[in-house]
Write a protein that holds these residues in place. Structure first.
Motif, PDB file in Angstrom:
ATOM      1  N   ASP A 280       0.880  -1.165   0.000  1.00  0.00           N
ATOM      2  CA  ASP A 280       0.000   0.000   0.000  1.00  0.00           C
ATOM      3  C   ASP A 280       0.920   1.218   0.000  1.00  0.00           C
TER       4      ASP A 280
ATOM      5  N   LEU B 294       1.785  -5.398   2.742  1.00  0.00           N
ATOM      6  CA  LEU B 294       0.669  -6.300   2.986  1.00  0.00           C
ATOM      7  C   LEU B 294       1.213  -7.716   3.083  1.00  0.00           C
TER       8      LEU B 294
ATOM      9  N   THR C 182       1.475  -3.799  -7.697  1.00  0.00           N
ATOM     10  CA  THR C 182       2.055  -2.589  -7.109  1.00  0.00           C
ATOM     11  C   THR C 182       2.254  -1.545  -8.197  1.00  0.00           C
TER      12      THR C 182
END
Length: 775
Positions: free
Chosen positions: A94, A101, A272
């Motif tokens: 994140d 995570l 990502t």
């Protein structure tokens, strides 16, 4: 940026999170261990506690090295470096919240992060390969399959065809190592090594394409001499059970298929915002930093230096350790980063399985047994840097230095406040806003008896006692013994619930009390969140509602719970310590040894896998075990905690008016506990527990027994010790094993009280009767 002017001790001002335990990150840990950066907290997130050194893997497969000789103990190295070790697997990032995570735990916050997770074989790109082939990475899974293959071939004679897909140095070296080891194993059993056949498949026109012609020729000759079929220009396009298909449609038989090709980046990186190349590897600049997120670095096989692309080789990962450590240190202290340019040529020492190796560098080709000895010396010296660690300094010997971490004005004020003299009384509470933010995402289980609790906070909780129930109360509190607040929260909650379950009660509500070290609000908030997330998970699993608590500041992280339970009203409903009856047997549901193991861990005297196993045991709830014991007629029960096995057994014999016999040989022990006790490493609570030795008949005769000290070893979140009728013991053990208490065992029996004052008798494997069960 403003810097605080006073030493900041062990405060965490900035977090560097290392994702993955590859060769580069072990170098980073060692450099920070040798030169700590005050105010910087390192956290290593890795699925595996023991990371293999790729340079020695073929030697391990060939049988030249043991498992521990080729693996770096990450938990131990992290402890040495003052870093937190979180045993888990990253599955995402994140970027906005700056959190990693994870698969099995709450997100982990970072200020700067580095990724060193290696490459991932893309077996899914070829039909059936994911199901029928064994990728060499991740290596722990390959090792499991390799051990299975060894056992199967040793136990079952017959032809076995082994195929290795991948013609680079890794594939060739691994094939030759497997052939050498398996051939020797068969010969040692009087069998013909010709039962085995090996084949190498590569889509390239030649094997070892990145090495010079002389090196390639030498390995072609070696493979031919050893009867290996080599299929060049042969791309494998399909895999089925017992065979694989080439692009030209030809099928080749293969009972075992090892995949050493088509590697790429981990699939989760696609989700990502990091820039990736066509193979899914993270693109980094000359400073090893991602151009798409300046707070994220990457190194090793998972990274590709855009301006200096190189082959995926362990030498580059190893040499990136120093520049990565230096640039992480520079980033956290606000200094300029320095570029790193990898060498264009490097030395490769490639073994042939039989303590013989080939040296390759540019046009150089050298070969011989002496090259293997050269390689062996290099590899052993490399491993010694990370496994031969000096003893830890005694507590209190650590010194504080001024921090160079760059802080803004508000953070600087918080940092100075944290090291100044703090208020006492209610002034020592953690701030309400910090606490509320930390707990806002937790969801304690709801119970209808809770009229006022966390769902509607007030000065105190209000809980109704259901009709026909009695209340059971207990409290436990202790400081953190592990550097992972999430795992610590799980263990602390489990430990507190143990008393309730031992009484045969149902957990109803819990009130928490926690102590958290002072520091920046964001760091305190994260610590509270991680710790309470673990605790609430355990409480919820037990259907126990967290209804309130208190969090204050202190020098060490600590957590405890006051737990209320419910039990049927009436005199016989509780399972007390005073219910031992002569003729019964004693059952222990979990292995012992946590005290000595964690004392050893603090002194770098325990292997990481020992601590993993201990934590797994400590996180296992005793709820189902308690129910099982009651179903099989248990009349007395207690949970093992700080007084150790002997202390808790004495607590049971006295009110019961009986003696008890313990079989030292039958005691289930955590892996490593006997080794650490033999090394003289004992818990600080052990001396107090040893005073109960006077309860042992003929105590002097047992002092030298290797398991004797473990009678006094204090346990955290230990198992249940219960007495059950002898005729029901076997059925009870079978049921416990089926519930997951794999190490549950009969460890003794209850005797009539004798004339001697000492109630405890010791034996060593001399229990008699149908209930005897040895580990």
């Amino acid at each position: 940026m403003q810097q605080p002017q006073q030493p900041l001790g062990l405060q965490a001002l900035r977090d560097i999170v290392l994702v993955g335990g590859g060769h580069t990150h072990v170098g980073v840990l060692k450099r920070f261990a040798m030169k700590p950066e005050p105010g910087v907290r390192l956290t290593l997130i890795c699925r595996d506690t023991h990371t293999p050194y790729s340079g020695m893997l073929p030697g391990y497969v060939a049988g030249h090295y043991t498992y521990d000789e080729v693996h770096i103990d990450l938990r131990r190295l992290a402890e040495y470096a003052g870093a937190r070790f979180f045993r888990d697997e990253a599955i995402g990032i994140d970027h906005a919240a700056r959190t990693v995570l994870c698969r099995s735990r709450p997100p982990v916050s970072y200020d700067w992060m580095s990724i060193n997770i290696g490459s991932t074989p893309r077996v899914d790109a070829v039909g059936g390969a994911g199901e029928y082939a064994v990728p060499v990475k991740p290596i722990h899974r390959f090792n499991d399959r390799w051990q299975t293959l060894l056992s199967r071939i040793e136990a079952h004679p017959g032809r076995t065809r082994v195929a290795v897909v991948g013609g680079g140095a890794g594939g060739v070296e691994l094939l030759l190592a497997m052939q050498y080891r398996l051939g020797r194993e068969l010969a040692a059993r009087g069998r013909d090594p010709a039962e085995l056949s090996f084949a190498l498949f590569t889509r390239g026109e030649t094997i070892l394409p990145t090495h010079n012609a002389r090196v390639r020729a030498r390995f072609r000759d070696t493979l031919a001499r050893r009867g290996v079929e080599v299929h060049t220009a042969t791309e494998v396009v399909e895999v089925e059970a017992g065979r694989l298909q080439a692009a030209n449609g030809t099928w080749h038989g293969a009972d075992e298929i090892v995949w050493v090709t088509n590697a790429g980046g981990a699939a989760w990186l696609q989700g990502t915002r990091l820039a990736l190349d066509d193979d899914g590897f993270i693109e980094v600049d000359d400073t090893l930093r991602s151009p798409s997120d300046p707070r994220i670095f990457a190194a090793g096989d998972i990274a590709r230096q855009v301006n200096h692309p190189r082959e995926k080789a362990g030498v580059f990962a190893v040499r990136q350790g120093r520049p990565l450590a230096d640039n992480l240190r520079a980033a956290v202290t606000g200094r300029p980063l320095r570029p790193y340019r990898p060498q264009a040529r490097w030395l490769a020492l490639i073994s042939t399985g039989d303590r013989h190796a080939v040296a390759s560098r540019g046009g150089l080709c050298l070969a011989g047994d002496w090259v293997w000895r050269w390689k062996d010396g290099i590899d052993r010296r490399f491993m010694a840097k990370f496994n031969d660690l000096p003893p830890m300094a005694e507590e209190g010997m650590k010194t504080s230095s001024p921090s160079r971490v760059a802080l803004d004005e508000e953070e600087s004020a918080q940092a100075i406040s944290a090291i100044a003299m703090r208020c006492g009384g209610c002034g020592a509470k953690v701030g309400a806003s910090v606490l509320s933010r930390a707990l806002s995402t937790l969801a304690p289980v709801a119970r209808e008896e809770v009229r006022v609790g966390l769902h509607a906070p007030d000065d105190a909780a209000v809980v109704r006692v259901p009709p026909g129930k009695d209340m059971v109360h207990t409290i436990d509190f202790f400081r953190a013994f592990i550097d992972d607040p999430y795992v610590f929260g799980r263990v602390a909650a489990n430990h507190a619930l143990g008393d309730i379950f031992a009484m045969g009660a149902e957990a109803q509500t819990a009130t928490a009390v926690a102590t958290v070290p002072q520091g920046l609000e964001a760091k305190v908030e994260d610590t509270v969140y991680q710790m309470m997330a673990g605790a609430v998970e355990v409480l919820n699993e037990a259907n126990c509602a967290l209804v309130g608590g208190h969090t204050g500041e202190g020098s060490e992280l600590a957590l405890g719970f006051a737990v209320n339970g419910l039990i049927d009203a009436g005199g016989d409903s509780a399972l007390t310590k005073g219910g031992l009856r002569p003729g019964q047997v004693l059952i222990l549901t979990k292995p012992i040894g946590t005290g000595t193991l964690f004392a050893a861990h603090a002194r770098l005297g325990a292997r990481g896998r020992w601590i993993d196993a201990a934590l797994t045991s400590m996180c296992q709830s005793s709820r189902q075990a308690a129910s099982c014991l009651r179903e099989h007629g248990a009349t007395a029960c207690t949970d093992l905690t700080g007084f150790g096995l002997l202390g808790h057994l004495v607590e049971m014999t006295r009110p019961s008016g009986v003696d008890a016999e313990l079989d030292l040989a039958a005691l289930p022990l955590l892996e490593g506990a006997e080794e650490t006790v033999a090394a003289g490493i004992l818990s600080s609570l052990q001396p107090a527990n040893v005073r109960l030795r006077r309860a042992i008949r003929d105590q002097v005769a047992w002092v030298e027994h290797p398991r004797y000290p473990l009678l006094f070893d204090p346990q955290t979140a230990g198992g249940l010790l219960a007495s059950v009728p002898a005729e029901r013991a076997e059925a009870c053990l079978s049921a416990l094993h089926a519930l997951g208490y794999a190490r549950a065992a009969v460890i003794g029996r209850v005797l009539e009280a004798g004339e001697a004052l000492e109630p405890i008798h010791l034996t060593d494997g001399n229990l008699r009767g149908p209930a005897r069960r040895r580990q």
